[in-house]
Write an enzyme that holds these catalytic residues in place. Sequence first.
Site, PDB file in Angstrom:
ATOM      1  CB  SER A 196      -0.929   0.001   1.229  1.00  0.00           C
ATOM      2  OG  SER A 196      -0.181  -0.105   2.424  1.00  0.00           O
TER       3      SER A 196
ATOM      4  CG  ASN B 253      -4.127  -4.655  12.676  1.00  0.00           C
ATOM      5  OD1 ASN B 253      -3.519  -4.550  11.614  1.00  0.00           O
ATOM      6  ND2 ASN B 253      -4.516  -5.827  13.166  1.00  0.00           N
TER       7      ASN B 253
ATOM      8  CB  THR C  25     -40.073  26.950 -10.442  1.00  0.00           C
ATOM      9  OG1 THR C  25     -41.157  27.393 -11.249  1.00  0.00           O
ATOM     10  CG2 THR C  25     -39.949  27.842  -9.208  1.00  0.00           C
ATOM     11  CG  HIS C  26     -41.213  23.540 -13.209  1.00  0.00           C
ATOM     12  ND1 HIS C  26     -41.489  22.231 -12.901  1.00  0.00           N
ATOM     13  CD2 HIS C  26     -41.907  24.285 -12.307  1.00  0.00           C
ATOM     14  CE1 HIS C  26     -42.336  22.188 -11.886  1.00  0.00           C
ATOM     15  NE2 HIS C  26     -42.592  23.428 -11.487  1.00  0.00           N
TER      16      HIS C  26
ATOM     17  CE  LYS D 282     -17.876  26.446 -28.092  1.00  0.00           C
ATOM     18  NZ  LYS D 282     -17.798  25.039 -28.409  1.00  0.00           N
TER      19      LYS D 282
ATOM     20  CG  ASN E 205     -15.516  25.741 -24.943  1.00  0.00           C
ATOM     21  OD1 ASN E 205     -16.504  26.262 -25.430  1.00  0.00           O
ATOM     22  ND2 ASN E 205     -14.670  25.014 -25.642  1.00  0.00           N
TER      23      ASN E 205
ATOM     24  CE1 TYR F  15      -6.259  -3.203   8.635  1.00  0.00           C
ATOM     25  CE2 TYR F  15      -5.455  -5.441   8.296  1.00  0.00           C
ATOM     26  CZ  TYR F  15      -5.542  -4.127   7.886  1.00  0.00           C
ATOM     27  OH  TYR F  15      -4.922  -3.733   6.727  1.00  0.00           O
TER      28      TYR F  15
ATOM     29  CD  GLN G 134      -3.104  -2.316   1.900  1.00  0.00           C
ATOM     30  OE1 GLN G 134      -2.398  -2.568   2.874  1.00  0.00           O
ATOM     31  NE2 GLN G 134      -2.864  -2.837   0.718  1.00  0.00           N
TER      32      GLN G 134
ATOM     33  CE  LYS H 104      -4.086   2.777   3.917  1.00  0.00           C
ATOM     34  NZ  LYS H 104      -4.995   2.071   4.870  1.00  0.00           N
TER      35      LYS H 104
END
Length: 457
Positions: A23, A110, A155-156, A283, A285, A317, A322, A325
């Site tokens: 790890s 652990n 709204t909508h 453009k 963007n 454990y 593991q 993370k």
Amino acid sequence: MPKLWKGRFKKELAAQADDFNSSISFDSRMFEEDIMGSAAHAEMLGSCGIIDKEESEKIVNELFKILSDIKEGKLQIDMECEDIHTFVEAEITKRLGDTGKRLHTARSRNDQVALDIRLSLRKETDSILGALKSLIDVLCEKAGENKDAIMPGYTHLQRAQPITLAHHLMAYAAMFCRDIDRLLDARKRLNVCPLGSGALAGTTYPIDRGMTAEKLGFDSITLNSLDGVSDRDFCIELASALSLVMVHLSRFAEEIIMWCSWEFKFIELDDAFSTGSSIMPQKKNPDIAELVRGKSGRVFGNLTALLTVMKGVPLAYNKDLQEDKEAIFDSVDTVKMCLGAFTPMIKTMTVLRGNMKAAAATGFINATDCADYLVGKGLPFRDAYKATGELVALCIDKNTTLEELSLADYRGVCSAFDSDVYAAIDLEKCVSARKTPGGPGSVDAQIEAVKKFISSK
Ligand code: ARG
């Protein structure tokens, strides 16, 4: 790299199993937390007489040297090690010999890893809290500048009633304030120290759990050693709070993207926060906003991943843990990156008030105020609503607006109308008259409340 657990094995771990098991590629980022946790543990061992005081001091001093050597680039973390805990222990042993080998007394990887993640996520939570506060500051600042910038509220996605940009921005400030509250709440359960849980069943050594917890800035210690080493609720809670941050950022990003379009053109993003096209010269963007909207997906995915990893893990454990993370670190990193780009994008955007106002001028968004006017003249709301609906239909027929309709037209629909109707449906008036708490006419109070909230957290 020799394993910490070498003793009972006759064979080396197969290369494929070694890579799969390792790890360090994603836990080496916890080097500082691992060292700080180890130093607190070593100091406690010395003060409780579990190891010699002098040896404990040597270990602590050398651990700090290791820390500064890593930070200054004098010491490289060895990626051949199984994990960061193995690396730190190997390094202290390399430097101090037998003394270094005493560090792991009354401790297991652990409880060590459970400690490191909590320390690491506490730091990350605090940094995200700071980033959210900065975003809210910018929102308050922009809202302050745009208290009279009339725009249609929707709204909508249909123009509904007039509001101001300030009111719209403060809606997001409210969401981000809740995010702060949620993160602070999650932080309470995060800030509990698991060190001393050992592998699963505590330890026979006379350790002082309160001492290490206090040294490391924890509020308290975990209740039960089995839970202490196998609990990852705090990762899930954080992943969940961060998912909501992304929901809010993504909704905001979506509006920014719409507002940048020629169809809306309510804002223009600064060139420094916009991108061009490789083929279409015209453009500009809103890539940053689009990426923020897109990145919400991985943060939601990490939450699902964590819930799924945890749901079948028996006590205590198991190596499944593991997997916590990469998921939670990715959520943390993504949210930090998104906030880091989003906040200055909002700060530097230009508000095209004229276009907002023009959009507010069409779509009959003052129709409710017209109906309310009739209510003021004594009509029941439902009748007022019906009369105004007829006026809107008339406007559509004549291709005009409520403001431009003649008084004769008004009276033709309902005799209660008088010339003061024009003042009643004026957009500025419609906004400022909505003074109820939370409304667009009370934005000053909202800004003040948010600023107060931020400074109290
Ligand atoms: N790398 C491990 C993890 O992240 C550390 C704990 C290892 N413990 C063990 N019993 N193998 O979970």
